[in-house]
Write a protein that holds these residues in place. Structure first.
Motif, PDB file in Angstrom:
ATOM      1  N   SER A 206       0.823  -1.199   0.000  1.00 18.15           N
ATOM      2  CA  SER A 206       0.000   0.000   0.000  1.00 18.15           C
ATOM      3  C   SER A 206       0.863   1.256   0.000  1.00 18.15           C
ATOM      4  O   SER A 206       1.626   1.490  -0.921  1.00 18.15           O
ATOM      5  CB  SER A 206      -0.969  -0.034   1.192  1.00 18.15           C
ATOM      6  N   HIS A 207       0.789   2.059   1.070  1.00 17.36           N
ATOM      7  CA  HIS A 207       1.455   3.358   1.128  1.00 17.36           C
ATOM      8  C   HIS A 207       2.739   3.338   1.956  1.00 17.36           C
ATOM      9  O   HIS A 207       3.409   4.365   2.052  1.00 17.36           O
ATOM     10  CB  HIS A 207       0.502   4.378   1.771  1.00 17.36           C
ATOM     11  N   ILE A 208       3.082   2.198   2.557  1.00 16.53           N
ATOM     12  CA  ILE A 208       4.220   2.187   3.475  1.00 16.53           C
ATOM     13  C   ILE A 208       5.534   2.203   2.694  1.00 16.53           C
ATOM     14  O   ILE A 208       5.559   1.932   1.497  1.00 16.53           O
ATOM     15  CB  ILE A 208       4.149   0.987   4.442  1.00 16.53           C
TER      16      ILE A 208
ATOM     17  N   PHE B 124       9.190   1.735   0.784  1.00 12.66           N
ATOM     18  CA  PHE B 124       9.506   0.694  -0.192  1.00 12.66           C
ATOM     19  C   PHE B 124      10.303  -0.463   0.400  1.00 12.66           C
ATOM     20  O   PHE B 124      10.356  -1.547  -0.191  1.00 12.66           O
ATOM     21  CB  PHE B 124      10.272   1.304  -1.376  1.00 12.66           C
ATOM     22  N   ASP B 125      10.928  -0.254   1.576  1.00 13.02           N
ATOM     23  CA  ASP B 125      11.675  -1.352   2.189  1.00 13.02           C
ATOM     24  C   ASP B 125      10.762  -2.334   2.912  1.00 13.02           C
ATOM     25  O   ASP B 125      11.223  -3.295   3.520  1.00 13.02           O
ATOM     26  CB  ASP B 125      12.742  -0.819   3.145  1.00 13.02           C
ATOM     27  N   ARG B 126       9.456  -2.091   2.817  1.00 13.15           N
ATOM     28  CA  ARG B 126       8.447  -2.984   3.370  1.00 13.15           C
ATOM     29  C   ARG B 126       7.499  -3.434   2.263  1.00 13.15           C
ATOM     30  O   ARG B 126       7.412  -2.809   1.215  1.00 13.15           O
ATOM     31  CB  ARG B 126       7.650  -2.290   4.488  1.00 13.15           C
ATOM     32  N   ASN B 127       6.780  -4.512   2.531  1.00  9.49           N
ATOM     33  CA  ASN B 127       5.770  -4.966   1.583  1.00  9.49           C
ATOM     34  C   ASN B 127       4.721  -5.749   2.355  1.00  9.49           C
ATOM     35  O   ASN B 127       4.770  -5.820   3.583  1.00  9.49           O
ATOM     36  CB  ASN B 127       6.393  -5.792   0.455  1.00  9.49           C
ATOM     37  N   GLY B 128       3.758  -6.312   1.640  1.00 10.47           N
ATOM     38  CA  GLY B 128       2.691  -7.026   2.316  1.00 10.47           C
ATOM     39  C   GLY B 128       1.896  -7.907   1.375  1.00 10.47           C
ATOM     40  O   GLY B 128       2.112  -7.915   0.149  1.00 10.47           O
TER      41      GLY B 128
ATOM     42  N   PRO C 155       6.194   6.187  -1.584  1.00 12.28           N
ATOM     43  CA  PRO C 155       5.238   5.759  -0.550  1.00 12.28           C
ATOM     44  C   PRO C 155       4.245   6.863  -0.196  1.00 12.28           C
ATOM     45  O   PRO C 155       4.234   7.381   0.916  1.00 12.28           O
ATOM     46  CB  PRO C 155       6.147   5.412   0.632  1.00 12.28           C
ATOM     47  N   LEU C 156       3.408   7.244  -1.159  1.00  8.99           N
ATOM     48  CA  LEU C 156       2.473   8.344  -0.958  1.00  8.99           C
ATOM     49  C   LEU C 156       1.397   7.939   0.048  1.00  8.99           C
ATOM     50  O   LEU C 156       0.694   6.958  -0.146  1.00  8.99           O
ATOM     51  CB  LEU C 156       1.842   8.744  -2.291  1.00  8.99           C
ATOM     52  N   ASP C 157       1.303   8.702   1.129  1.00 13.91           N
ATOM     53  CA  ASP C 157       0.329   8.448   2.190  1.00 13.91           C
ATOM     54  C   ASP C 157      -0.754   9.518   2.097  1.00 13.91           C
ATOM     55  O   ASP C 157      -0.496  10.689   2.353  1.00 13.91           O
ATOM     56  CB  ASP C 157       1.025   8.493   3.547  1.00 13.91           C
ATOM     57  N   THR C 158      -1.967   9.118   1.740  1.00 12.41           N
ATOM     58  CA  THR C 158      -3.045  10.096   1.543  1.00 12.41           C
ATOM     59  C   THR C 158      -3.539  10.709   2.849  1.00 12.41           C
ATOM     60  O   THR C 158      -4.304  11.668   2.825  1.00 12.41           O
ATOM     61  CB  THR C 158      -4.227   9.447   0.798  1.00 12.41           C
ATOM     62  N   GLU C 159      -3.117  10.169   3.999  1.00 14.15           N
ATOM     63  CA  GLU C 159      -3.463  10.768   5.289  1.00 14.15           C
ATOM     64  C   GLU C 159      -2.386  11.724   5.785  1.00 14.15           C
ATOM     65  O   GLU C 159      -2.612  12.448   6.754  1.00 14.15           O
ATOM     66  CB  GLU C 159      -3.658   9.677   6.338  1.00 14.15           C
ATOM     67  N   ALA C 160      -1.224  11.697   5.173  1.00 13.42           N
ATOM     68  CA  ALA C 160      -0.113  12.543   5.627  1.00 13.42           C
ATOM     69  C   ALA C 160       0.617  13.069   4.387  1.00 13.42           C
ATOM     70  O   ALA C 160       1.736  12.676   4.083  1.00 13.42           O
ATOM     71  CB  ALA C 160       0.833  11.757   6.526  1.00 13.42           C
ATOM     72  N   VAL C 161      -0.056  13.953   3.659  1.00 10.19           N
ATOM     73  CA  VAL C 161       0.497  14.484   2.413  1.00 10.19           C
ATOM     74  C   VAL C 161       1.717  15.352   2.740  1.00 10.19           C
ATOM     75  O   VAL C 161       1.655  16.229   3.602  1.00 10.19           O
ATOM     76  CB  VAL C 161      -0.562  15.305   1.652  1.00 10.19           C
TER      77      VAL C 161
END
Length: 480
Positions: free
Chosen positions: A110-112, A114-118, A216-222
């Motif tokens: 999702s938005h986290i 790039f060194d993470r995934n899911g 990692p674009l976070d739509t809650e923390a632009v």
């Protein structure tokens, strides 16, 4: 053969279920871990029927192809067949799987960062529940030898085509004729789909910010950079709106004609109004303008995370509500049951979606003959802001919230008299504090990464942002 206890694997690897899906560092998400999760999903939930198709998709993270290969191995070890849908938005995969009545697996963080995934899992009926997550965690599986050098399967384009058809059949082909709409593409799995959809609906589309480097674009923390980009793009290209999404295309980011990004919960409110629904299910973190607007018969508040919103929608439908939707503070929009919109059917999609709220906002503006910013006129003057402290361990977050909840001196030590008298506490998810003047500060640990999130609500946008900044600065200062 190797026997793996999933509960023990979760503890050893650090890859565990968060707010939505199993998440971890890429270095932790080995082929063995991802194959084991896939087998536990299919076998632990009784889905591993011989020859059964399993829809599989991914985002554009550099680590996603290797995780897909591990999921392919797990699907085949379970005796099932892979229906590989390639790179596509998560809601597109979910919609296709529901229509085909097959389970689905989406490789995405999702938005986290790039060194993470899911990995997200779907039953044929939709997103798995928290009870399903617990069943997966309790499973034991046997792994065969894993090969990570196989080529990815051939892509089946049907899922993406079905998703696009959902919206080209819902809206008129000239819906956006005469409008210039920017698409902030970055590394979103929805970027090509969005551009094609907007073109099909008559818009003059301007591609913006496309990159092969994961964002990692976070739509809650632009970010401030993205705020400045929005303003500059709108002025340079004379845009009527800008549309973007997070990495896997299930959370929208929408800007008005001046390039000002709208908050996700306000986008949700406007979208629900456009759809004419009677019941909204939304997390406790969303703007109280939803209730104050008086537009909806019922508003149900939940914990943060799509599984809780989905459960709330199910309860509302079972209680007799006919038109039920849900949305989160990040803008992700869920349709609880089949709807009719302007005389056209819209099938249920009980997972986060970015395209429906984006098109709903644009369609509402066109129908009323106004700019996007004018849609906010008449809404209650309640403004929300949010941000996060990164690299803030979960244990630290919990200790902070426990202290603030139980110790008046800790509360005074952090905020002093800056926020006034405390009126009430809400422990639905984290610690949500409402003050006598109506201002709200809400703190909670992220379910997806070692971050502390802060939400604030006030009577002006500037004050809401100031509350977030003040709170996070004070907390950051105390950890050094």
């Amino acid at each position: 053969m190797m026997k793996i206890n999933i509960q023990q694997m979760m503890a050893d690897s650090g890859v565990a279920f968060g707010t939505s899906g199993a998440r971890g560092l890429v270095s932790q998400m080995t082929g063995q871990v991802c194959t084991a999760y896939t087998l536990a999903f299919l076998q632990g939930l009784g889905l591993a029927e011989p020859g059964r198709r399993i829809a599989l998709g991914m985002d554009l993270r550099p680590s996603s192809p290797a995780i897909v290969q591990a999921c392919v191995a797990g699907i085949r070890q379970a005796g099932c067949e892979v229906d590989f849908c390639g790179v596509l938005p998560t809601p597109a995969l979910a919609l296709y799987a529901m229509a085909q009545r097959i389970p689905a697996i989406m490789v995405t963080g999702s938005h986290i960062p790039f060194d993470r995934n899911g990995i997200k899992f779907y039953r044929a009926e939709g997103e798995i529940s928290k009870a399903d997550e617990a069943a997966i965690a309790q499973a034991e599986v046997e792994l065969q030898t894993i090969s990570n050098d196989a080529a990815l399967p051939t892509v089946n384009p049907a899922a993406l085509q079905h998703y696009q058809q959902r919206y080209t059949s819902l809206f008129a082909a000239d819906l956006l004729a005469g409008w210039r709409v920017g698409v902030y593409e970055h590394s979103s799995a929805a970027r090509d789909c969005l551009r094609e959809l907007l073109n099909a609906l008559g818009a003059d589309v301007v591609s913006l910010g496309r990159t092969d480097t994961f964002v990692p674009l976070d739509t809650e923390a632009v970010s401030e950079d993205d705020r400045r980009r929005g303003l500059a793009w709108a002025a340079e290209h004379r845009l009527d709106a800008i549309i973007s999404t997070d990495g896997d295309g299930d959370r929208p980011l929408i800007a008005d004609q001046a390039g000002r990004w709208l908050r996700g919960d306000i986008v949700g409110l406007l979208s629900a109004r456009f759809l004419g629904v009677d019941t909204i299910v939304t997390p406790v973190s969303c703007n109280t303008a939803i209730e104050a607007s008086g537009l909806f018969r019922q508003v149900i508040r939940t914990r943060i995370g799509s599984p809780y919103v989905i459960a709330g929608m199910g309860q509302a439908l079972a209680a007799g509500s006919s038109c039920v939707v849900g949305f989160e503070a990040n803008g992700g929009f869920l349709v609880g049951g089949d709807l009719m919109v302007g005389g056209q059917p819209l099938a249920a999609l009980p997972t986060r979606d970015a395209v429906l709220p984006a098109l709903a906002v644009l369609a509402m503006a066109r129908k009323q003959g106004v700019n996007v910013s004018d849609l906010l006129t008449g809404l209650p003057r309640r403004y929300t802001a949010s941000d996060r402290l990164q690299d803030f361990p979960l244990a630290n977050s919990r200790a902070l919230l426990d202290s603030l909840q139980s110790d008046d001196s800790a509360y005074r030590n952090l905020w002093g008299d800056d926020l006034g008298t405390l009126a009430r506490q809400d422990l639905t998810d984290g610690l949500r504090l409402t003050f006598a003047n109506g201002e709200i500060v809400h703190l909670r640990p992220s379910g997806n990464a070692p971050e502390l999130r802060c939400y604030a609500e006030a009577d002006s946008n500037e004050r809401a942002q100031a509350l977030v900044t003040l709170t996070l600065q004070r907390i950051a200062g105390k950890r050094h």
